[in-house]
Design a protein around this motif. Structure first.
Motif, PDB file in Angstrom:
ATOM      1  N   THR A  62       0.838  -1.189   0.000  1.00 17.11           N
ATOM      2  CA  THR A  62       0.000   0.000   0.000  1.00 17.11           C
ATOM      3  C   THR A  62       0.880   1.248   0.000  1.00 17.11           C
ATOM      4  OG1 THR A  62      -0.136   0.131   2.415  1.00 17.11           O
ATOM      5  CG2 THR A  62      -1.838  -1.155   1.288  1.00 17.11           C
ATOM      6  N   ILE A  63       0.290   2.341  -0.459  1.00 19.65           N
ATOM      7  CA  ILE A  63       1.000   3.614  -0.470  1.00 19.65           C
ATOM      8  C   ILE A  63      -0.007   4.730  -0.293  1.00 19.65           C
ATOM      9  CG2 ILE A  63       0.902   3.839  -3.003  1.00 19.65           C
ATOM     10  CD1 ILE A  63       3.755   5.086  -2.789  1.00 19.65           C
ATOM     11  N   THR A  64       0.369   5.736   0.497  1.00 18.17           N
ATOM     12  CA  THR A  64      -0.478   6.910   0.633  1.00 18.17           C
ATOM     13  C   THR A  64      -0.070   7.946  -0.416  1.00 18.17           C
ATOM     14  OG1 THR A  64       0.981   8.126   2.133  1.00 18.17           O
ATOM     15  CG2 THR A  64      -0.508   6.512   3.123  1.00 18.17           C
ATOM     16  N   ARG A  65      -0.906   8.962  -0.561  1.00 15.93           N
ATOM     17  CA  ARG A  65      -0.570  10.027  -1.510  1.00 15.93           C
ATOM     18  C   ARG A  65       0.715  10.745  -1.120  1.00 15.93           C
ATOM     19  NH1 ARG A  65      -3.499  11.410  -5.622  1.00 15.93           N
ATOM     20  NH2 ARG A  65      -5.650  10.697  -5.874  1.00 15.93           N
ATOM     21  N   PHE A  66       1.079  10.660   0.153  1.00 19.69           N
ATOM     22  CA  PHE A  66       2.306  11.307   0.607  1.00 19.69           C
ATOM     23  C   PHE A  66       3.517  10.391   0.471  1.00 19.69           C
ATOM     24  CE2 PHE A  66       0.232  15.016   1.992  1.00 19.69           C
ATOM     25  CZ  PHE A  66      -0.975  14.642   2.557  1.00 19.69           C
ATOM     26  N   GLY A  67       3.280   9.158   0.013  1.00 18.54           N
ATOM     27  CA  GLY A  67       4.391   8.252  -0.267  1.00 18.54           C
ATOM     28  C   GLY A  67       4.738   7.290   0.839  1.00 18.54           C
ATOM     29  N   SER A  68       3.947   7.222   1.876  1.00 19.89           N
ATOM     30  CA  SER A  68       4.198   6.261   2.940  1.00 19.89           C
ATOM     31  C   SER A  68       3.782   4.871   2.477  1.00 19.89           C
ATOM     32  CB  SER A  68       3.408   6.651   4.191  1.00 19.89           C
ATOM     33  OG  SER A  68       3.622   5.728   5.227  1.00 19.89           O
ATOM     34  N   THR A  69       4.682   3.908   2.626  1.00 15.52           N
ATOM     35  CA  THR A  69       4.445   2.584   2.073  1.00 15.52           C
ATOM     36  C   THR A  69       4.393   1.506   3.144  1.00 15.52           C
ATOM     37  OG1 THR A  69       6.817   2.234   1.742  1.00 15.52           O
ATOM     38  CG2 THR A  69       5.594   3.201  -0.089  1.00 15.52           C
ATOM     39  N   ASN A  70       3.786   0.397   2.762  1.00 16.69           N
ATOM     40  CA  ASN A  70       3.737  -0.773   3.629  1.00 16.69           C
ATOM     41  C   ASN A  70       3.710  -2.002   2.729  1.00 16.69           C
ATOM     42  OD1 ASN A  70       3.739  -2.060   6.069  1.00 16.69           O
ATOM     43  ND2 ASN A  70       1.539  -1.958   6.362  1.00 16.69           N
ATOM     44  N   TYR A  71       4.378  -3.073   3.172  1.00 23.62           N
ATOM     45  CA  TYR A  71       4.498  -4.275   2.349  1.00 23.62           C
ATOM     46  C   TYR A  71       4.184  -5.530   3.157  1.00 23.62           C
ATOM     47  CZ  TYR A  71       7.156  -1.234  -0.783  1.00 23.62           C
ATOM     48  OH  TYR A  71       7.552  -0.216  -1.621  1.00 23.62           O
ATOM     49  N   ALA A  72       3.670  -6.518   2.474  1.00 21.57           N
ATOM     50  CA  ALA A  72       3.548  -7.842   3.069  1.00 21.57           C
ATOM     51  C   ALA A  72       4.947  -8.427   3.239  1.00 21.57           C
ATOM     52  CB  ALA A  72       2.709  -8.745   2.173  1.00 21.57           C
ATOM     53  N   ASP A  73       5.129  -9.234   4.278  1.00 16.18           N
ATOM     54  CA  ASP A  73       6.440  -9.838   4.525  1.00 16.18           C
ATOM     55  C   ASP A  73       6.921 -10.654   3.325  1.00 16.18           C
ATOM     56  OD1 ASP A  73       5.875 -10.514   8.071  1.00 16.18           O
ATOM     57  OD2 ASP A  73       6.584  -8.709   7.032  1.00 16.18           O
ATOM     58  N   SER A  74       5.984 -11.246   2.617  1.00 15.45           N
ATOM     59  CA  SER A  74       6.336 -12.134   1.507  1.00 15.45           C
ATOM     60  C   SER A  74       7.005 -11.398   0.342  1.00 15.45           C
ATOM     61  CB  SER A  74       5.087 -12.867   1.003  1.00 15.45           C
ATOM     62  OG  SER A  74       4.092 -11.940   0.613  1.00 15.45           O
ATOM     63  N   VAL A  75       6.868 -10.079   0.283  1.00 15.28           N
ATOM     64  CA  VAL A  75       7.431  -9.337  -0.852  1.00 15.28           C
ATOM     65  C   VAL A  75       8.430  -8.269  -0.446  1.00 15.28           C
ATOM     66  CG1 VAL A  75       5.289  -9.727  -2.140  1.00 15.28           C
ATOM     67  CG2 VAL A  75       5.642  -7.539  -0.934  1.00 15.28           C
ATOM     68  N   LYS A  76       8.644  -8.097   0.845  1.00 12.45           N
ATOM     69  CA  LYS A  76       9.573  -7.062   1.308  1.00 12.45           C
ATOM     70  C   LYS A  76      10.956  -7.283   0.719  1.00 12.45           C
ATOM     71  CE  LYS A  76       7.559  -5.641   5.713  1.00 12.45           C
ATOM     72  NZ  LYS A  76       7.644  -5.740   7.191  1.00 12.45           N
ATOM     73  N   GLY A  77      11.541  -6.202   0.248  1.00 16.24           N
ATOM     74  CA  GLY A  77      12.862  -6.276  -0.346  1.00 16.24           C
ATOM     75  C   GLY A  77      12.859  -6.664  -1.811  1.00 16.24           C
ATOM     76  N   ARG A  78      11.715  -7.102  -2.325  1.00 15.66           N
ATOM     77  CA  ARG A  78      11.639  -7.503  -3.736  1.00 15.66           C
ATOM     78  C   ARG A  78      10.681  -6.623  -4.535  1.00 15.66           C
ATOM     79  NH1 ARG A  78       9.569 -12.212  -5.113  1.00 15.66           N
ATOM     80  NH2 ARG A  78       8.165 -12.394  -3.316  1.00 15.66           N
ATOM     81  N   PHE A  79       9.628  -6.147  -3.901  1.00 11.92           N
ATOM     82  CA  PHE A  79       8.622  -5.321  -4.567  1.00 11.92           C
ATOM     83  C   PHE A  79       8.735  -3.891  -4.070  1.00 11.92           C
ATOM     84  CE2 PHE A  79       5.156  -8.749  -5.510  1.00 11.92           C
ATOM     85  CZ  PHE A  79       6.128  -9.553  -6.097  1.00 11.92           C
ATOM     86  N   THR A  80       8.455  -2.959  -4.950  1.00  6.74           N
ATOM     87  CA  THR A  80       8.435  -1.542  -4.592  1.00  6.74           C
ATOM     88  C   THR A  80       7.182  -0.895  -5.162  1.00  6.74           C
ATOM     89  OG1 THR A  80      10.856  -1.432  -4.614  1.00  6.74           O
ATOM     90  CG2 THR A  80       9.648   0.650  -4.711  1.00  6.74           C
ATOM     91  N   ILE A  81       6.413  -0.272  -4.291  1.00 10.43           N
ATOM     92  CA  ILE A  81       5.221   0.454  -4.722  1.00 10.43           C
ATOM     93  C   ILE A  81       5.564   1.941  -4.762  1.00 10.43           C
ATOM     94  CG2 ILE A  81       4.272   0.679  -2.375  1.00 10.43           C
ATOM     95  CD1 ILE A  81       1.465   0.319  -3.632  1.00 10.43           C
ATOM     96  N   SER A  82       5.066   2.620  -5.783  1.00  8.67           N
ATOM     97  CA  SER A  82       5.322   4.046  -5.915  1.00  8.67           C
ATOM     98  C   SER A  82       4.089   4.721  -6.503  1.00  8.67           C
ATOM     99  CB  SER A  82       6.548   4.316  -6.792  1.00  8.67           C
ATOM    100  OG  SER A  82       6.361   3.790  -8.088  1.00  8.67           O
ATOM    101  N   ILE A  83       4.059   6.031  -6.373  1.00  9.99           N
ATOM    102  CA  ILE A  83       2.896   6.771  -6.852  1.00  9.99           C
ATOM    103  C   ILE A  83       3.353   8.021  -7.588  1.00  9.99           C
ATOM    104  CG2 ILE A  83       2.620   8.054  -4.681  1.00  9.99           C
ATOM    105  CD1 ILE A  83      -0.455   7.760  -5.113  1.00  9.99           C
ATOM    106  N   ASP A  84       2.684   8.306  -8.693  1.00  4.88           N
ATOM    107  CA  ASP A  84       2.883   9.553  -9.422  1.00  4.88           C
ATOM    108  C   ASP A  84       1.580  10.324  -9.299  1.00  4.88           C
ATOM    109  OD1 ASP A  84       3.086  11.605 -11.290  1.00  4.88           O
ATOM    110  OD2 ASP A  84       4.280  10.399 -12.674  1.00  4.88           O
ATOM    111  N   ASN A  85       1.534  11.266  -8.375  1.00  2.00           N
ATOM    112  CA  ASN A  85       0.289  11.986  -8.119  1.00  2.00           C
ATOM    113  C   ASN A  85      -0.139  12.839  -9.320  1.00  2.00           C
ATOM    114  OD1 ASN A  85      -0.480  11.227  -5.384  1.00  2.00           O
ATOM    115  ND2 ASN A  85       1.405  12.238  -4.746  1.00  2.00           N
TER     116      ASN A  85
END
Length: 121
Positions: free
Chosen positions: A50-73
Motif C-alpha cells: 500500500t502507499i499513501t498520496r504522501f508516499g508512505s508505504t507498507n508491504y507484506a512480509d512475503s514481498v519485502k525487499g523484492r517489490f516496490t510500490i510508488s505513486i505519481d500523483n
C-alpha cells in the motif's frame, strides 16, 4: 466513482522483473491511499503493498525487499515494481483504492479488473 485500470502483467522467468501500473480516474479526490492485492488459485487474497498520496508505504512480509510500490500523483498512477520474482508470486494482481484509518489500510469499493502475473521457467 473511481475507475482503476491496470496494465503490465505477463509471463516472466524466476528471478525476473515486471512493473504493474494502475491509472486512476474519476472522483479521485476522495482517495488517500492505494494498494495492490493478489490472489492465486486456491489461496486467500493477500494485500501485497500500500502507499499513501504522501508516499508512505507498507508491504507484506512475503514481498519485502523484492517489490516496490510508488505513486505519481500528477498522473494519478500507482506502480508496483516486482523484482526477483518467484513462482509463488504467480497470481492475479488487483489494484485498489483505499484510505488510511487509525494506521490501517481500509478498502473502498474501487478495484481494478486484475492483471495476471505468471512466474515460470
Amino acid at each position: 466513482q473511481v475507475q482503476l485500470v491496470e496494465s503490465g502483467g505477463g509471463l516472466v522467468q524466476p528471478g525476473g522483473s515486471l512493473r504493474l501500473s494502475c491509472a486512476a480516474s474519476g472522483s479521485i479526490v476522495s482517495i488517500s491511499a492505494m494498494g495492490w492485492d493478489r490472489q492465486a488459485p486456491g489461496k486467500q487474497r493477500e494485500l501485497v503493498a500500500t502507499i499513501t498520496r504522501f508516499g508512505s508505504t507498507n508491504y507484506a512480509d512475503s514481498v519485502k525487499g523484492r517489490f516496490t510500490i510508488s505513486i505519481d500523483n500528477a498522473k494519478n498512477t500507482v506502480y508496483l515494481q516486482m523484482s526477483s520474482l518467484k513462482p509463488e508470486d504467480t497470481a492475479v494482481y488487483y489494484c485498489n483504492a483505499g484510505k488510511i484509518i487509525g494506521g490501517s489500510y481500509v478498502y473502498t469499493n474501487y478495484w481494478g479488473q486484475g492483471t495476471q502475473v505468471t512466474v515460470t521457467s
